[in-house]
Design a protein around this motif. Sequence first.
Motif, PDB file in Angstrom:
ATOM      1  N   ALA A  41       0.843  -1.194   0.000  1.00 23.85           N
ATOM      2  CA  ALA A  41       0.000   0.000   0.000  1.00 23.85           C
ATOM      3  C   ALA A  41       0.882   1.249   0.000  1.00 23.85           C
ATOM      4  N   LYS A  42       0.498   2.214  -0.784  1.00 23.01           N
ATOM      5  CA  LYS A  42       1.201   3.497  -0.820  1.00 23.01           C
ATOM      6  C   LYS A  42       0.502   4.406   0.191  1.00 23.01           C
ATOM      7  N   THR A  43       1.249   4.883   1.166  1.00 21.15           N
ATOM      8  CA  THR A  43       0.698   5.774   2.185  1.00 21.15           C
ATOM      9  C   THR A  43       1.042   7.204   1.816  1.00 21.15           C
ATOM     10  N   ILE A  44       0.035   8.037   1.733  1.00 25.60           N
ATOM     11  CA  ILE A  44       0.210   9.437   1.349  1.00 25.60           C
ATOM     12  C   ILE A  44      -0.444  10.309   2.401  1.00 25.60           C
ATOM     13  N   VAL A  67      -3.883   2.369  -2.179  1.00 31.60           N
ATOM     14  CA  VAL A  67      -3.504   3.713  -1.746  1.00 31.60           C
ATOM     15  C   VAL A  67      -4.226   4.017  -0.441  1.00 31.60           C
ATOM     16  N   LYS A  68      -3.471   4.506   0.527  1.00 29.50           N
ATOM     17  CA  LYS A  68      -4.035   4.949   1.802  1.00 29.50           C
ATOM     18  C   LYS A  68      -3.663   6.427   1.922  1.00 29.50           C
ATOM     19  N   LEU A  69      -4.634   7.290   1.658  1.00 29.59           N
ATOM     20  CA  LEU A  69      -4.390   8.727   1.639  1.00 29.59           C
ATOM     21  C   LEU A  69      -5.045   9.383   2.847  1.00 29.59           C
ATOM     22  N   THR A  70      -4.254  10.154   3.570  1.00 29.96           N
ATOM     23  CA  THR A  70      -4.760  10.896   4.726  1.00 29.96           C
ATOM     24  C   THR A  70      -4.687  12.382   4.420  1.00 29.96           C
ATOM     25  N   LEU A  71      -5.826  13.039   4.518  1.00 28.62           N
ATOM     26  CA  LEU A  71      -5.900  14.493   4.394  1.00 28.62           C
ATOM     27  C   LEU A  71      -5.900  15.076   5.798  1.00 28.62           C
ATOM     28  N   THR A  72      -4.986  15.997   6.043  1.00 28.77           N
ATOM     29  CA  THR A  72      -4.911  16.688   7.328  1.00 28.77           C
ATOM     30  C   THR A  72      -5.120  18.178   7.091  1.00 28.77           C
ATOM     31  N   HIS A  73      -6.011  18.768   7.853  1.00 32.44           N
ATOM     32  CA  HIS A  73      -6.229  20.219   7.773  1.00 32.44           C
ATOM     33  C   HIS A  73      -5.250  20.848   8.759  1.00 32.44           C
ATOM     34  N   LEU A 120     -13.594   9.105  -8.246  1.00 33.40           N
ATOM     35  CA  LEU A 120     -12.925   7.821  -8.012  1.00 33.40           C
ATOM     36  C   LEU A 120     -12.726   7.553  -6.526  1.00 33.40           C
ATOM     37  N   ALA A 121     -12.457   8.607  -5.751  1.00 35.11           N
ATOM     38  CA  ALA A 121     -12.259   8.477  -4.304  1.00 35.11           C
ATOM     39  C   ALA A 121     -12.375   9.856  -3.689  1.00 35.11           C
ATOM     40  N   HIS A 122     -12.742   9.893  -2.397  1.00 37.44           N
ATOM     41  CA  HIS A 122     -12.782  11.187  -1.702  1.00 37.44           C
ATOM     42  C   HIS A 122     -12.736  10.981  -0.196  1.00 37.44           C
ATOM     43  N   THR A 123     -12.262  12.008   0.491  1.00 38.12           N
ATOM     44  CA  THR A 123     -12.274  12.012   1.955  1.00 38.12           C
ATOM     45  C   THR A 123     -13.522  12.741   2.424  1.00 38.12           C
ATOM     46  N   LYS A 124     -13.720  12.714   3.732  1.00 32.97           N
ATOM     47  CA  LYS A 124     -14.765  13.543   4.337  1.00 32.97           C
ATOM     48  C   LYS A 124     -14.252  14.976   4.382  1.00 32.97           C
ATOM     49  N   VAL A 134      -8.757   7.871   3.462  1.00 34.35           N
ATOM     50  CA  VAL A 134      -9.510   7.087   2.488  1.00 34.35           C
ATOM     51  C   VAL A 134      -8.555   6.053   1.904  1.00 34.35           C
ATOM     52  N   GLU A 135      -9.071   4.843   1.684  1.00 31.62           N
ATOM     53  CA  GLU A 135      -8.285   3.781   1.063  1.00 31.62           C
ATOM     54  C   GLU A 135      -8.981   3.368  -0.223  1.00 31.62           C
ATOM     55  N   PHE A 136      -8.179   3.203  -1.288  1.00 33.59           N
ATOM     56  CA  PHE A 136      -8.722   2.816  -2.581  1.00 33.59           C
ATOM     57  C   PHE A 136      -7.618   2.177  -3.412  1.00 33.59           C
ATOM     58  N   THR A 137      -8.011   1.572  -4.515  1.00 37.96           N
ATOM     59  CA  THR A 137      -7.055   0.986  -5.447  1.00 37.96           C
ATOM     60  C   THR A 137      -6.820   1.982  -6.567  1.00 37.96           C
ATOM     61  N   ALA A 138      -5.544   2.221  -6.879  1.00 36.82           N
ATOM     62  CA  ALA A 138      -5.211   3.178  -7.945  1.00 36.82           C
ATOM     63  C   ALA A 138      -5.831   2.710  -9.257  1.00 36.82           C
ATOM     64  N   PRO A 139      -6.383   3.647 -10.005  1.00 40.37           N
ATOM     65  CA  PRO A 139      -7.000   3.300 -11.284  1.00 40.37           C
ATOM     66  C   PRO A 139      -5.953   2.975 -12.355  1.00 40.37           C
ATOM     67  N   ALA A 140      -6.393   2.864 -13.584  1.00 34.09           N
ATOM     68  CA  ALA A 140      -5.519   2.571 -14.723  1.00 34.09           C
ATOM     69  C   ALA A 140      -4.493   3.689 -14.925  1.00 34.09           C
ATOM     70  N   LYS A 141      -3.421   3.349 -15.629  1.00 31.44           N
ATOM     71  CA  LYS A 141      -2.382   4.341 -15.921  1.00 31.44           C
ATOM     72  C   LYS A 141      -3.014   5.575 -16.550  1.00 31.44           C
ATOM     73  N   GLY A 142      -2.511   6.721 -16.144  1.00 33.19           N
ATOM     74  CA  GLY A 142      -3.024   7.972 -16.679  1.00 33.19           C
ATOM     75  C   GLY A 142      -2.790   9.115 -15.717  1.00 33.19           C
ATOM     76  N   THR A 143      -3.290  10.257 -16.100  1.00 33.12           N
ATOM     77  CA  THR A 143      -3.164  11.464 -15.287  1.00 33.12           C
ATOM     78  C   THR A 143      -4.559  11.908 -14.872  1.00 33.12           C
ATOM     79  N   TYR A 144      -4.729  12.102 -13.587  1.00 39.61           N
ATOM     80  CA  TYR A 144      -6.013  12.445 -12.997  1.00 39.61           C
ATOM     81  C   TYR A 144      -5.872  13.763 -12.234  1.00 39.61           C
ATOM     82  N   THR A 145      -6.985  14.410 -11.974  1.00 35.51           N
ATOM     83  CA  THR A 145      -6.994  15.651 -11.209  1.00 35.51           C
ATOM     84  C   THR A 145      -7.635  15.402  -9.855  1.00 35.51           C
ATOM     85  N   TYR A 146      -7.040  16.002  -8.814  1.00 34.11           N
ATOM     86  CA  TYR A 146      -7.680  15.990  -7.507  1.00 34.11           C
ATOM     87  C   TYR A 146      -7.904  17.428  -7.067  1.00 34.11           C
ATOM     88  N   ILE A 147      -8.991  17.621  -6.304  1.00 36.26           N
ATOM     89  CA  ILE A 147      -9.388  18.960  -5.872  1.00 36.26           C
ATOM     90  C   ILE A 147      -9.947  18.914  -4.450  1.00 36.26           C
TER      91      ILE A 147
END
Length: 164
Positions: A41-44, A67-73, A120-124, A134-147
């Motif tokens: 798992a990739k921890t971000i 992917v295990k992504l943690t958003l911290t304010h 594809l994925a989002h946090t609270k 949030v934990e998810f599986t990375a999608p297919a190869k490519g470039t995606y935008t996050y906001i």
Amino acid sequence: MKTTKYGVMLLASVLAFGAVTMNTAEAKLPAKAVVSDVKQAKTIVIKGSDAMQFDLKEIKVKAGQKVKLTLTHSGKLAKAAMGHNWVLLKPGTDVAAFGSKAAAARETEYIPASEKASILAHTKLVGGGESDTVEFTAPAKGTYTYICSFPGHYALMKGTFIVE
């Protein structure tokens, strides 16, 4: 002297064989590393601030990787005033149109129900000092935008999610 000459040739042959063997072994390592990268798992950890900025503008992962992504304010303002979330969008999503619909979706923490197919994925939504994972599986190869889909934030709080 002949013994020394042959000894040097023998030593050179052994060293050359060792180098070839070592290079062959090293050539196999990256392939194994790629396989193990996908299995691990990739921890971000990404931070959003009161200045409406993500601290990461680019994230790279492997296709199919967990992917295990943690958003911290990292700020101090409450989520009602300066909330942040992390939303990974499908390619081709019109970010401005998505952001406009998100601004009207306060009751669902600015995740518009009409646009769930674009996500594809989002946090609270989090406020100052809070975090969400949030934990998810990375999608297919490519470039995606996050906001961040909090009203008006998407213009500044965005980045590129690269899947290799």
